[in-house]
Write a protein that holds these residues in place. Structure first.
Motif, PDB file in Angstrom:
ATOM      1  N   SER A  25     -20.007  -8.987 -13.164  1.00 45.22           N
ATOM      2  CA  SER A  25     -20.434  -7.586 -13.128  1.00 45.22           C
ATOM      3  C   SER A  25     -19.506  -6.778 -12.234  1.00 45.22           C
ATOM      4  CB  SER A  25     -21.877  -7.473 -12.647  1.00 45.22           C
ATOM      5  OG  SER A  25     -21.983  -7.865 -11.290  1.00 45.22           O
ATOM      6  N   GLY A  26     -19.030  -7.361 -11.150  1.00 47.54           N
ATOM      7  CA  GLY A  26     -18.087  -6.659 -10.282  1.00 47.54           C
ATOM      8  C   GLY A  26     -16.786  -6.356 -10.988  1.00 47.54           C
ATOM      9  N   VAL A  27     -16.258  -7.333 -11.715  1.00 43.48           N
ATOM     10  CA  VAL A  27     -14.995  -7.133 -12.431  1.00 43.48           C
ATOM     11  C   VAL A  27     -15.162  -6.092 -13.537  1.00 43.48           C
ATOM     12  CG1 VAL A  27     -13.261  -8.232 -13.892  1.00 43.48           C
ATOM     13  CG2 VAL A  27     -14.134  -9.431 -11.893  1.00 43.48           C
ATOM     14  N   LEU A  28     -16.247  -6.175 -14.281  1.00 36.45           N
ATOM     15  CA  LEU A  28     -16.461  -5.221 -15.370  1.00 36.45           C
ATOM     16  C   LEU A  28     -16.632  -3.801 -14.843  1.00 36.45           C
ATOM     17  CD1 LEU A  28     -18.777  -7.255 -17.759  1.00 36.45           C
ATOM     18  CD2 LEU A  28     -16.345  -6.740 -18.021  1.00 36.45           C
ATOM     19  N   PHE A  29     -17.352  -3.657 -13.741  1.00 38.49           N
ATOM     20  CA  PHE A  29     -17.519  -2.319 -13.182  1.00 38.49           C
ATOM     21  C   PHE A  29     -16.185  -1.779 -12.677  1.00 38.49           C
ATOM     22  CE2 PHE A  29     -18.483   0.750  -9.849  1.00 38.49           C
ATOM     23  CZ  PHE A  29     -19.344   1.595 -10.536  1.00 38.49           C
ATOM     24  N   ALA A  30     -15.408  -2.616 -11.998  1.00 37.88           N
ATOM     25  CA  ALA A  30     -14.106  -2.179 -11.510  1.00 37.88           C
ATOM     26  C   ALA A  30     -13.180  -1.834 -12.671  1.00 37.88           C
ATOM     27  CB  ALA A  30     -13.479  -3.256 -10.632  1.00 37.88           C
ATOM     28  N   MET A  31     -13.294  -2.594 -13.754  1.00 34.53           N
ATOM     29  CA  MET A  31     -12.467  -2.334 -14.929  1.00 34.53           C
ATOM     30  C   MET A  31     -12.817  -0.984 -15.551  1.00 34.53           C
ATOM     31  SD  MET A  31     -12.068  -4.785 -18.274  1.00 34.53           S
ATOM     32  CE  MET A  31     -11.545  -6.205 -17.340  1.00 34.53           C
ATOM     33  N   GLU A  32     -14.096  -0.672 -15.552  1.00 32.51           N
ATOM     34  CA  GLU A  32     -14.547   0.569 -16.182  1.00 32.51           C
ATOM     35  C   GLU A  32     -14.349   1.786 -15.282  1.00 32.51           C
ATOM     36  OE1 GLU A  32     -18.672   2.492 -17.917  1.00 32.51           O
ATOM     37  OE2 GLU A  32     -18.557   0.347 -17.563  1.00 32.51           O
ATOM     38  N   GLU A  33     -14.675   1.634 -14.011  1.00 29.84           N
ATOM     39  CA  GLU A  33     -14.719   2.798 -13.130  1.00 29.84           C
ATOM     40  C   GLU A  33     -13.691   2.797 -12.007  1.00 29.84           C
ATOM     41  OE1 GLU A  33     -16.692   5.365 -13.614  1.00 29.84           O
ATOM     42  OE2 GLU A  33     -17.740   4.451 -15.300  1.00 29.84           O
ATOM     43  N   GLY A  34     -13.184   1.628 -11.646  1.00 33.01           N
ATOM     44  CA  GLY A  34     -12.420   1.531 -10.409  1.00 33.01           C
ATOM     45  C   GLY A  34     -10.947   1.793 -10.492  1.00 33.01           C
ATOM     46  N   SER A  35     -10.347   1.728 -11.653  1.00 32.70           N
ATOM     47  CA  SER A  35      -8.898   1.830 -11.728  1.00 32.70           C
ATOM     48  C   SER A  35      -8.479   2.675 -12.915  1.00 32.70           C
ATOM     49  CB  SER A  35      -8.283   0.437 -11.852  1.00 32.70           C
ATOM     50  OG  SER A  35      -6.893   0.524 -11.850  1.00 32.70           O
ATOM     51  N   SER A  36      -7.361   3.381 -12.729  1.00 35.00           N
ATOM     52  CA  SER A  36      -6.824   4.206 -13.809  1.00 35.00           C
ATOM     53  C   SER A  36      -5.966   3.388 -14.760  1.00 35.00           C
ATOM     54  CB  SER A  36      -5.974   5.336 -13.232  1.00 35.00           C
ATOM     55  OG  SER A  36      -6.742   6.121 -12.360  1.00 35.00           O
ATOM     56  N   SER A  56      -4.442  -4.020 -15.543  1.00 38.58           N
ATOM     57  CA  SER A  56      -3.490  -5.070 -15.919  1.00 38.58           C
ATOM     58  C   SER A  56      -4.182  -6.424 -15.793  1.00 38.58           C
ATOM     59  CB  SER A  56      -2.263  -5.025 -15.025  1.00 38.58           C
ATOM     60  OG  SER A  56      -2.608  -5.369 -13.696  1.00 38.58           O
ATOM     61  N   THR A  57      -3.575  -7.424 -16.396  1.00 37.70           N
ATOM     62  CA  THR A  57      -4.118  -8.774 -16.305  1.00 37.70           C
ATOM     63  C   THR A  57      -4.081  -9.265 -14.863  1.00 37.70           C
ATOM     64  OG1 THR A  57      -3.297  -9.197 -18.520  1.00 37.70           O
ATOM     65  CG2 THR A  57      -3.908 -11.110 -17.226  1.00 37.70           C
ATOM     66  N   ASN A  58      -3.023  -8.929 -14.152  1.00 36.18           N
ATOM     67  CA  ASN A  58      -2.901  -9.318 -12.752  1.00 36.18           C
ATOM     68  C   ASN A  58      -4.047  -8.724 -11.924  1.00 36.18           C
ATOM     69  OD1 ASN A  58      -1.816 -10.448 -10.460  1.00 36.18           O
ATOM     70  ND2 ASN A  58      -0.313  -8.830 -10.169  1.00 36.18           N
ATOM     71  N   LEU A  59      -4.376  -7.481 -12.185  1.00 33.48           N
ATOM     72  CA  LEU A  59      -5.472  -6.831 -11.458  1.00 33.48           C
ATOM     73  C   LEU A  59      -6.812  -7.475 -11.816  1.00 33.48           C
ATOM     74  CD1 LEU A  59      -6.403  -4.643  -9.519  1.00 33.48           C
ATOM     75  CD2 LEU A  59      -6.450  -3.056 -11.452  1.00 33.48           C
ATOM     76  N   THR A  60      -6.967  -7.892 -13.061  1.00 34.33           N
ATOM     77  CA  THR A  60      -8.196  -8.570 -13.461  1.00 34.33           C
ATOM     78  C   THR A  60      -8.400  -9.834 -12.645  1.00 34.33           C
ATOM     79  OG1 THR A  60      -7.949  -7.757 -15.717  1.00 34.33           O
ATOM     80  CG2 THR A  60      -9.437  -9.610 -15.393  1.00 34.33           C
ATOM     81  N   LEU A  94       0.809  -1.221   0.000  1.00 34.93           N
ATOM     82  CA  LEU A  94       0.000   0.000   0.000  1.00 34.93           C
ATOM     83  C   LEU A  94       0.843   1.273   0.000  1.00 34.93           C
ATOM     84  CD1 LEU A  94      -2.724  -1.116   2.536  1.00 34.93           C
ATOM     85  CD2 LEU A  94      -2.895  -1.015   0.058  1.00 34.93           C
ATOM     86  N   ARG A  95       2.101   1.169  -0.321  1.00 26.47           N
ATOM     87  CA  ARG A  95       2.981   2.336  -0.262  1.00 26.47           C
ATOM     88  C   ARG A  95       2.797   3.287  -1.443  1.00 26.47           C
ATOM     89  NH1 ARG A  95       5.640   2.664   4.249  1.00 26.47           N
ATOM     90  NH2 ARG A  95       6.469   0.782   5.165  1.00 26.47           N
ATOM     91  N   THR A  96       2.490   2.778  -2.609  1.00 27.04           N
ATOM     92  CA  THR A  96       2.359   3.653  -3.771  1.00 27.04           C
ATOM     93  C   THR A  96       0.885   3.924  -4.068  1.00 27.04           C
ATOM     94  OG1 THR A  96       2.280   1.850  -5.362  1.00 27.04           O
ATOM     95  CG2 THR A  96       4.467   2.667  -4.754  1.00 27.04           C
ATOM     96  N   ASP A  97       0.664   5.026  -4.762  1.00 31.83           N
ATOM     97  CA  ASP A  97      -0.713   5.377  -5.139  1.00 31.83           C
ATOM     98  C   ASP A  97      -1.326   4.341  -6.068  1.00 31.83           C
ATOM     99  OD1 ASP A  97      -0.799   7.668  -3.624  1.00 31.83           O
ATOM    100  OD2 ASP A  97      -0.162   8.976  -5.266  1.00 31.83           O
ATOM    101  N   ARG A  98      -0.524   3.790  -6.950  1.00 31.57           N
ATOM    102  CA  ARG A  98      -1.055   2.791  -7.884  1.00 31.57           C
ATOM    103  C   ARG A  98      -1.563   1.561  -7.137  1.00 31.57           C
ATOM    104  NH1 ARG A  98       1.181   0.583 -13.585  1.00 31.57           N
ATOM    105  NH2 ARG A  98      -0.447  -0.951 -13.846  1.00 31.57           N
ATOM    106  N   HIS A  99      -0.836   1.112  -6.124  1.00 32.68           N
ATOM    107  CA  HIS A  99      -1.280  -0.040  -5.353  1.00 32.68           C
ATOM    108  C   HIS A  99      -2.548   0.282  -4.562  1.00 32.68           C
ATOM    109  CE1 HIS A  99       2.909  -1.510  -6.051  1.00 32.68           C
ATOM    110  NE2 HIS A  99       2.207  -2.604  -6.309  1.00 32.68           N
ATOM    111  N   ALA A 106      -9.943  -0.802  -6.458  1.00 38.39           N
ATOM    112  CA  ALA A 106     -10.636  -1.485  -7.549  1.00 38.39           C
ATOM    113  C   ALA A 106     -11.044  -2.898  -7.134  1.00 38.39           C
ATOM    114  CB  ALA A 106      -9.748  -1.529  -8.796  1.00 38.39           C
ATOM    115  N   ILE A 107     -10.186  -3.579  -6.382  1.00 35.39           N
ATOM    116  CA  ILE A 107     -10.515  -4.923  -5.910  1.00 35.39           C
ATOM    117  C   ILE A 107     -11.706  -4.862  -4.959  1.00 35.39           C
ATOM    118  CG2 ILE A 107      -9.656  -6.846  -4.505  1.00 35.39           C
ATOM    119  CD1 ILE A 107      -6.850  -6.199  -5.699  1.00 35.39           C
TER     120      ILE A 107
END
Length: 140
Positions: free
Chosen positions: A34-45, A48-52, A7-12, A18-19
């Motif tokens: 639906s949770g993954v698609l919403f997070a993909m669209e709105e939750g993260s800037s 990545s595949t790892n985040l998916t 949790l040290r960086t803003d990206r993390h 998003a998770i």
């Protein structure tokens, strides 16, 4: 200490938000996708595949936990059943307004209908791909 290094960086931090977003939407709609698609669209800037996979895992765990809790709360002893996940599970099954469920407490499909579902989904994917190709050709 190493666990908090995530949790040290803003990206993390944004990734963890998003998770959490994926898990929350999956809980609200009882659908991990639906949770993954919403997070993909709105939750993260930055996606990545790892985040998916992280979002999908958290959403699946959320929905499975909801299955278990609802199975115990409803007390029907049937275990995991699609009627436990019905969003409007308080609707009377004998009501004429409950057209999707008919007289039973869960939807029933014939084998040939699954083939039709696959055809309609494939057709939609092909149309979407053609639209994207046409859009790229128009913009270029």
């Amino acid at each position: 200490r190493p666990a908090f290094d995530l949790l040290r960086t803003d990206r993390h931090r944004i990734d963890f938000a998003a998770i959490g977003c994926a898990a929350g939407v999956a809980a609200a709609f009882r659908s991990p996708v639906s949770g993954v698609l919403f997070a993909m669209e709105e939750g993260s800037s930055f996606w990545s595949t790892n985040l998916t996979w992280r979002c999908f895992l958290s959403a699946c765990v959320t929905v499975i936990t909801m299955y278990a809790i609802m199975s115990k709360v409803l007390g029907n002893g049937s275990g995991f059943h699609v009627s436990n996940m019905a969003v409007f599970n308080g609707i009377d099954t004998n009501s004429s307004s409950n057209l999707a469920l008919g007289d039973s407490d869960h939807p029933e499909f014939y084998l040939w209908e699954y083939g039709m579902f696959m055809l309609v989904g494939s057709f939609g994917g092909i149309i979407g791909g053609l639209f994207c190709s046409a859009n790229r050709a128009e913009v270029s």
